[in-house]
Design a protein around this motif. Structure first.
Motif, mmCIF file in Angstrom:
data_model
loop_
_atom_site.group_PDB
_atom_site.id
_atom_site.type_symbol
_atom_site.label_atom_id
_atom_site.label_comp_id
_atom_site.label_asym_id
_atom_site.label_seq_id
_atom_site.Cartn_x
_atom_site.Cartn_y
_atom_site.Cartn_z
ATOM 1 N N ALA A 152 -1.171 -4.186 -11.148
ATOM 2 C CA ALA A 152 -0.054 -5.121 -11.313
ATOM 3 C C ALA A 152 1.097 -4.461 -12.070
ATOM 4 C CB ALA A 152 -0.532 -6.369 -12.052
ATOM 5 N N HIS A 153 0.754 -3.676 -13.086
ATOM 6 C CA HIS A 153 1.769 -2.981 -13.893
ATOM 7 C C HIS A 153 2.555 -1.992 -13.033
ATOM 8 C CE1 HIS A 153 3.439 -0.055 -16.761
ATOM 9 N NE2 HIS A 153 3.452 -1.058 -17.633
ATOM 10 N N GLU A 154 1.846 -1.189 -12.245
ATOM 11 C CA GLU A 154 2.525 -0.193 -11.402
ATOM 12 C C GLU A 154 3.350 -0.871 -10.309
ATOM 13 O OE1 GLU A 154 2.750 3.236 -11.692
ATOM 14 O OE2 GLU A 154 1.882 2.764 -13.635
ATOM 15 N N SER A 155 2.865 -1.999 -9.808
ATOM 16 C CA SER A 155 3.608 -2.744 -8.796
ATOM 17 C C SER A 155 4.933 -3.253 -9.366
ATOM 18 C CB SER A 155 2.760 -3.920 -8.300
ATOM 19 O OG SER A 155 3.413 -4.601 -7.258
ATOM 20 N N LEU A 156 4.913 -3.737 -10.599
ATOM 21 C CA LEU A 156 6.133 -4.164 -11.276
ATOM 22 C C LEU A 156 7.075 -2.991 -11.519
ATOM 23 C CD1 LEU A 156 5.058 -6.739 -14.035
ATOM 24 C CD2 LEU A 156 6.621 -7.144 -12.134
ATOM 25 N N THR A 157 6.499 -1.834 -11.875
ATOM 26 C CA THR A 157 7.299 -0.627 -12.119
ATOM 27 C C THR A 157 8.039 -0.207 -10.854
ATOM 28 O OG1 THR A 157 5.710 0.123 -13.794
ATOM 29 C CG2 THR A 157 7.201 1.783 -12.903
ATOM 30 N N VAL A 158 7.347 -0.231 -9.720
ATOM 31 C CA VAL A 158 7.961 0.118 -8.430
ATOM 32 C C VAL A 158 9.088 -0.869 -8.103
ATOM 33 C CG1 VAL A 158 7.559 0.206 -5.934
ATOM 34 C CG2 VAL A 158 5.928 1.281 -7.475
ATOM 35 N N SER A 159 8.834 -2.148 -8.351
ATOM 36 C CA SER A 159 9.843 -3.185 -8.103
ATOM 37 C C SER A 159 11.073 -2.948 -8.978
ATOM 38 C CB SER A 159 9.234 -4.558 -8.398
ATOM 39 O OG SER A 159 10.178 -5.576 -8.205
ATOM 40 N N PHE A 187 0.826 -1.214 0.000
ATOM 41 C CA PHE A 187 0.000 0.000 0.000
ATOM 42 C C PHE A 187 0.859 1.264 0.000
ATOM 43 C CE2 PHE A 187 -2.433 3.361 2.173
ATOM 44 C CZ PHE A 187 -3.489 3.471 1.283
ATOM 45 N N SER A 188 1.902 1.286 0.831
ATOM 46 C CA SER A 188 2.731 2.493 0.933
ATOM 47 C C SER A 188 3.481 2.780 -0.373
ATOM 48 C CB SER A 188 3.735 2.375 2.090
ATOM 49 O OG SER A 188 4.648 1.324 1.851
ATOM 50 N N SER A 189 3.822 1.721 -1.116
ATOM 51 C CA SER A 189 4.573 1.913 -2.363
ATOM 52 C C SER A 189 3.670 2.254 -3.549
ATOM 53 C CB SER A 189 5.404 0.662 -2.688
ATOM 54 O OG SER A 189 4.563 -0.450 -2.926
ATOM 55 N N LEU A 190 2.373 1.978 -3.429
ATOM 56 C CA LEU A 190 1.466 2.174 -4.566
ATOM 57 C C LEU A 190 0.424 3.276 -4.378
ATOM 58 C CD1 LEU A 190 0.820 -1.574 -5.489
ATOM 59 C CD2 LEU A 190 2.194 0.067 -6.773
ATOM 60 N N SER A 191 0.174 3.679 -3.139
ATOM 61 C CA SER A 191 -0.910 4.651 -2.889
ATOM 62 C C SER A 191 -0.667 5.986 -3.589
ATOM 63 C CB SER A 191 -1.104 4.865 -1.381
ATOM 64 O OG SER A 191 0.098 5.283 -0.780
ATOM 65 N N SER A 192 0.595 6.386 -3.752
ATOM 66 C CA SER A 192 0.894 7.660 -4.424
ATOM 67 C C SER A 192 0.616 7.582 -5.927
ATOM 68 C CB SER A 192 2.359 8.057 -4.194
ATOM 69 O OG SER A 192 3.221 7.090 -4.760
ATOM 70 N N ARG A 193 0.400 6.368 -6.426
ATOM 71 C CA ARG A 193 0.136 6.166 -7.861
ATOM 72 C C ARG A 193 -1.338 5.860 -8.124
ATOM 73 N NH1 ARG A 193 5.281 4.029 -10.529
ATOM 74 N NH2 ARG A 193 6.912 4.631 -9.081
ATOM 75 N N GLU A 247 18.930 -4.832 3.954
ATOM 76 C CA GLU A 247 17.595 -4.210 4.039
ATOM 77 C C GLU A 247 17.094 -3.794 2.661
ATOM 78 O OE1 GLU A 247 17.720 -1.028 6.854
ATOM 79 O OE2 GLU A 247 17.634 -2.358 8.596
ATOM 80 N N LYS A 248 17.986 -3.228 1.854
ATOM 81 C CA LYS A 248 17.600 -2.779 0.513
ATOM 82 C C LYS A 248 17.230 -3.960 -0.392
ATOM 83 C CE LYS A 248 17.445 0.647 -1.270
ATOM 84 N NZ LYS A 248 16.245 1.496 -1.477
ATOM 85 N N ILE A 249 18.038 -5.043 -0.304
ATOM 86 C CA ILE A 249 17.761 -6.218 -1.133
ATOM 87 C C ILE A 249 16.444 -6.864 -0.704
ATOM 88 C CG2 ILE A 249 18.600 -8.463 -1.908
ATOM 89 C CD1 ILE A 249 21.435 -7.400 -1.122
ATOM 90 N N LEU A 250 16.230 -6.927 0.600
ATOM 91 C CA LEU A 250 14.969 -7.494 1.106
ATOM 92 C C LEU A 250 13.778 -6.672 0.630
ATOM 93 C CD1 LEU A 250 15.782 -8.589 4.777
ATOM 94 C CD2 LEU A 250 15.000 -10.058 2.918
ATOM 95 N N GLU A 251 13.946 -5.351 0.607
ATOM 96 C CA GLU A 251 12.862 -4.472 0.131
ATOM 97 C C GLU A 251 12.531 -4.784 -1.328
ATOM 98 O OE1 GLU A 251 11.680 0.281 0.005
ATOM 99 O OE2 GLU A 251 13.787 -0.293 -0.122
ATOM 100 N N VAL A 252 13.576 -4.960 -2.147
ATOM 101 C CA VAL A 252 13.364 -5.302 -3.562
ATOM 102 C C VAL A 252 12.618 -6.634 -3.677
ATOM 103 C CG1 VAL A 252 14.484 -5.859 -5.759
ATOM 104 C CG2 VAL A 252 15.430 -4.061 -4.328
ATOM 105 N N ALA A 253 13.090 -7.632 -2.910
ATOM 106 C CA ALA A 253 12.469 -8.964 -2.952
ATOM 107 C C ALA A 253 11.017 -8.921 -2.492
ATOM 108 C CB ALA A 253 13.271 -9.941 -2.090
ATOM 109 N N HIS A 254 10.745 -8.150 -1.453
ATOM 110 C CA HIS A 254 9.382 -8.044 -0.932
ATOM 111 C C HIS A 254 8.460 -7.356 -1.946
ATOM 112 C CE1 HIS A 254 10.821 -8.442 3.536
ATOM 113 N NE2 HIS A 254 10.979 -9.542 2.826
ATOM 114 N N MET A 255 8.985 -6.329 -2.617
ATOM 115 C CA MET A 255 8.184 -5.628 -3.627
ATOM 116 C C MET A 255 7.885 -6.539 -4.819
ATOM 117 S SD MET A 255 9.505 -1.707 -3.755
ATOM 118 C CE MET A 255 8.936 -0.536 -2.508
#
Length: 206
Positions: free
Chosen positions: A78-85, A60-66, A182-190
């Protein structure tokens, strides 16, 4: 008498106009209250959709601004979620390349960094292919294209997990290890969230 009637009639007309105006305003307010604005609807759609992911708060926090770009479309979500990732993977890879060339890193640490950058590069490639295919996701080939997207994003997630495992032991210590992990985990989680939303989209057409 005539003047008195005119005044009385004039008063009644004014009274009726005020009454009509009040009723109209009240009706408009009730309709507006019953139908939330588009921004609120879009945001709630994202919040509800993110509940199907493993990391709903991050989703939600990564996509709500979009929300304005997503609307209430599962495919655009799904498209925007992939873009953020993709954006997060690219920025993390750039950060790691910079760290690998910094002073004070042991050869083993530099090796782990470079291996991880290579894994992230493969992940980025898979996500980019998925985004390209997502734009063509329509018609009779839907299932075939969706299967390709799911395969590529799953492979990207495996690459990211492999990268994460490279920092699980004693290869690297201290603050740098914490930041990188932490950064790699964030990428994996996204990417995990993106895959969950892609699977939800596939289920809608199943």
């Amino acid at each position: 008498m005539e003047g008195s009637c005119n005044n009385h009639c004039h008063f009644q007309i004014v009274y009726c106009l005020i009454l009509i105006a009040l009723i109209t305003c009240s009706f408009i307010e009730s309709v507006s209250a019953a139908r939330p604005d588009a921004g609120e609807t879009n945001t709630e759609f994202i919040r509800t959709s993110c509940k199907s992911t493993t990391y709903p708060n991050l989703c939600f926090s990564s996509l709500s601004s979009r929300s304005s770009a997503i609307g209430v479309s599962p495919q655009l979500l799904a498209h925007e979620s992939l873009t953020v990732s993709l954006e997060t993977a690219q920025s993390t890879s750039a950060m790691m390349l910079k760290l690998a060339h910094s002073q004070g890193m042991t050869p083993r640490e530099v090796g782990a960094m470079r291996d991880c950058v290579e894994e992230l590069s493969d992940a980025v490639s898979g996500i980019k292919k998925s985004l390209g295919e997502m734009k063509e996701l329509r018609g009779k080939d839907f299932d075939l294209k969706m299967n390709d997207i799911q395969t590529w994003v799953s492979a990207a997630l495996t690459d990211e997990d492999t990268c994460t495992e490279g920092f699980a032991g004693k290869v690297m210590n201290g603050k740098v290890k914490t930041v990188v992990r932490e950064k790699i985990l964030e990428v994996a989680h996204m990417t995990s969230n993106a895959l969950a939303l892609i699977n939800s989209l596939a289920a809608l057409h199943g």
